[in-house]
Design an enzyme around this catalytic site. Sequence first.
Site, short mmCIF file in Angstrom:
data_model
loop_
_atom_site.label_atom_id
_atom_site.label_comp_id
_atom_site.label_asym_id
_atom_site.label_seq_id
_atom_site.Cartn_x
_atom_site.Cartn_y
_atom_site.Cartn_z
N HIS A 59 2.27 -11.72 10.02
CA HIS A 59 3.44 -10.84 9.94
C HIS A 59 4.57 -11.31 10.84
CE1 HIS A 59 6.16 -7.52 9.99
NE2 HIS A 59 5.94 -7.33 11.28
N HIS A 105 3.89 -1.57 3.33
CA HIS A 105 2.97 -0.83 4.21
C HIS A 105 1.69 -0.60 3.43
CE1 HIS A 105 2.97 1.84 8.00
NE2 HIS A 105 3.21 0.59 8.34
N GLN A 251 -0.52 4.67 11.82
CA GLN A 251 0.57 5.29 12.56
C GLN A 251 0.90 6.67 12.01
OE1 GLN A 251 0.62 2.47 10.77
NE2 GLN A 251 1.85 0.89 11.73
#
Length: 725
Positions: A59, A105, A251
Site C-alpha cells: 500500500h 477498502h 477501524q
Amino acid sequence: MTSVAETHSRETACAQDTNLTLPHALGLTDAEFERIGGLLGREPNDFELAVFSLLWSEHCGYKHSALLLRRFPSEGPHVLQGPGENAGVVSVGDGLAVAFKVESHNHPSAVEPFQGAATGAGGILRDIVAMGARPVALLDSLCFGELTEPHQRWLFSNAVAGIGNYGNCVGVPTVGGECVFDEAYRENCLVNAMCVGLLPEERLTRSQAAGVGNRIVLYGASTGRDGIGGASVLASQELSDDNLDKRPSVQIGDPFTGKKLIEASLELVEGGLVASLQDLGAAGLASSISEMAARSGAGIDVHLDRVPLREPGMSAAEIMISESQERMVAVVEPGSIDEVAAACEKWDLHHAVIGTVTDTGVLRCFFRGQEVGAIPAQFLAQAPRYRVETREREIPSPRPREPRTATPDELLGVLASANVASRAWVYRQYDQLVQSRTARRPGLDAAVLRLRPGYKGLALSLDGAGRLAALGPQAGGALAVMEAARNAACAGGEPLAFTNCLNFGNPEKPEIAWELAQTIEGMALACEALGIPIVSGNVSLYNETDGSAIHPTPVVGCVGLIEDVRSVPAKWQEGDVVLSVGNPMLRLDGSQYETLFLDGQAGAIAWPDLVAEAKLVRTLSSLAPELSHSHDAGVGGLATALVESALHSRVGVELDLGWDAEELFGEGGGQAVVACSPSRVGRVTGSGVPVRAVGVVAGESLFGIQLAELEHAYGGGLERALGEA
C-alpha cells in the site's frame, strides 16, 4: 485511506507465532530486513522495524506495482496535480479546480462491512480535504458474491448502509457508482469509494513538511487502539479460515467528527494558517509524517507522548501505527499556532503540537523523553521495487455460436437480474441532493453537478470491468476506461481526466502479475487513444482467500466538464427518432445474457477498436446539445439500454428491431442509444460515427411489452434478490 497489501506479510497477531522471527511476522523478507540494516548501517530496533514494515508494504511502497504504473499517462493541459499526492487535481477554468480520487477498502469491508465501507468513505473524503478542496460528491463501486447467499446479502446491505450513513452525516451527496454480483467476489468483496472536491486553483494544498522550525499539529479525533493493524494489515495478506482469530480490528468511523474535521480543515486552509495538510489513513502517523518529510527532503522530530489518547497505556508503537479515524496533521508556522488551536477548539476537535520540522532529513520519534526511533525519511520512501514475474494465464478462445433468437421472457429475465435491475434500492439510502449542486441524480450514466455561479457542470462516472477483464485483461482494462469516458460523454461532459483503483489477487503469482500488467497496458492504450491522463489512483492487491482470487477488476472514475448543464440530454419525447450510435464488435461472451441463459462457458472478448471508441466518446460529448436523450449501452446490452431509457422517459418506442440475441444483449464495446427530433437526425448521421435508426418514440410499450411490466421486472429486481420485495 486504503489497505496495505502484501500477501506474505503476516504482519499482525501472526507475530504471536513463536515460529516466526519479528521481521517475518511483520511481513518483511530476509532480503528486505538486510536492506534496512544496510541503509541504517545498523540493525533496526523493534519500533523502527514496525515502521519500515508498514511503509515498505504494498500500500505505502507499491512494491509490486510501482514499475507497472509508470505506464499510465499522467500529464495534460488541465492537470494541476498528478499522481503522488493525496488526490489528482485538474483545472475546469475560471480559476476553479477539481480534486478527485478513488480508493479501496476491500479487506476491512469483508470482515465488518458497515464500518469497513463507512471508513472507506471517510478516508477518501479526507484525501480530498488534504488538497484544500471541499468534498462535493461521493461515488462507489461495490462488487459482492451472488445475492442468493444470505451472507452476501448481509455483506452488501451493510456496506451500502455504511456508505450512506457516513456520506449523509457529513453532508456530501453520493451521486453514482455501480454494483456487481459475481461468484468471483464471494470471499473477497470490493468496496471502492471515489470522492470529488472543488477548490480555487490558488488554494491547492500539498502534503510536504516544508519550513524548518514549522510545527506539526495533529487534530481531529483522539487516538486509540481501534484500527491498529486494520487497513494496514487486513489487506496485507490473503484471508483464510486459518487466520480468523488473527484478524485485527476494523477501524471505527465517526461521521459527526468527520464533518467537523472537514469544516475545520477548510477554515485553516482558507485562512492561510497551514503550509500543508495530510490525512492519517493506513499506518497512521507512521505513514503521514514520513511521507510529508520524504516529499520535502526535510526531517521531523515527533513526540508521541503528546498525542491525545482515548485509551491509557498505549505504547509508542501503538500510537505511531494506530489507524484511528478522523485525524489529520498540518504543518503550521509558529506564529499561527494560536489561531490553529482556536479553530480546532471552535469545532470541538482534539489538537496538539506533536512535532517540529527539521533540516536533518531524519524522522526522529520520542516517547516520554526517550528517543525510540530515528530513520532518515528518504529510506522509508525507498521501498523495494519488484519486477513481477509474469506468466500468461490461459484465457478462453473465441467461441463460435449459432445465431440465437431471444425471447420476451429472456428480456424480462435480464432486466430482473441483480446485475441489471434498477439500483434505486441503493441510492434511495443516499442523500443525493445535499449541497444543492446535483443537476442529475444517480440512475443513468454519469451524475451531473452544477458549478455555481453560472451553468458549468461536472459529469462524474465510476465503472469497472471485472467479468470482461477475466476473459481478456488487456481488452477489459481498455473497456473500463472507455466506459467511464462514454458515460461522462452521454451526460454532455468532455472527459478531462481519470482516476482508477486496480483490484487484483496475489501479484506474487505469475498469472495474477500477468493480469495486472496486461490490464494496465490496456488502460494506458485507451487513455492514449482518448488523449486523457490518469491523475490519481490506488492499487488493491491480495484479494484472495484460500488461493481463490477475484476477477482482475479495474475500476475507473472519470470527471468531465459540461459547458452548460441546461444542455444535458434528459428524456426523449413523443415523435423523437431513436438511434443506435457506434458499431462495436459485441459478443454474448461475458454478457449478462450469457450468464443467465447460455452454458456459462464464455469465450474471449474482442479487442476494441480504440480509435473508433475514442471518436464515439468525442462525438457523444459534442452532440449532447442536439439530443433530447443519450444513454450508454453497457451491462445488458442494447435491449437493456432501450428499456432503461424508456422507463426513464416514461414513454415507449415503436422499434424496428428483431430478436437476435447478440444484437440485443451483446456486450464488450462502445455503443449508445440517443434520441433527437427528426429535424436533427442529419446532424447525428453526419457526425462520422456509425449510426442506425432503431425506432420512433411513441406509445406505452417496448418490444411488445407494456412499460408497466418492464418496470415491474427492472424496478424491483434488486429488492427481490435481497428478499425485501
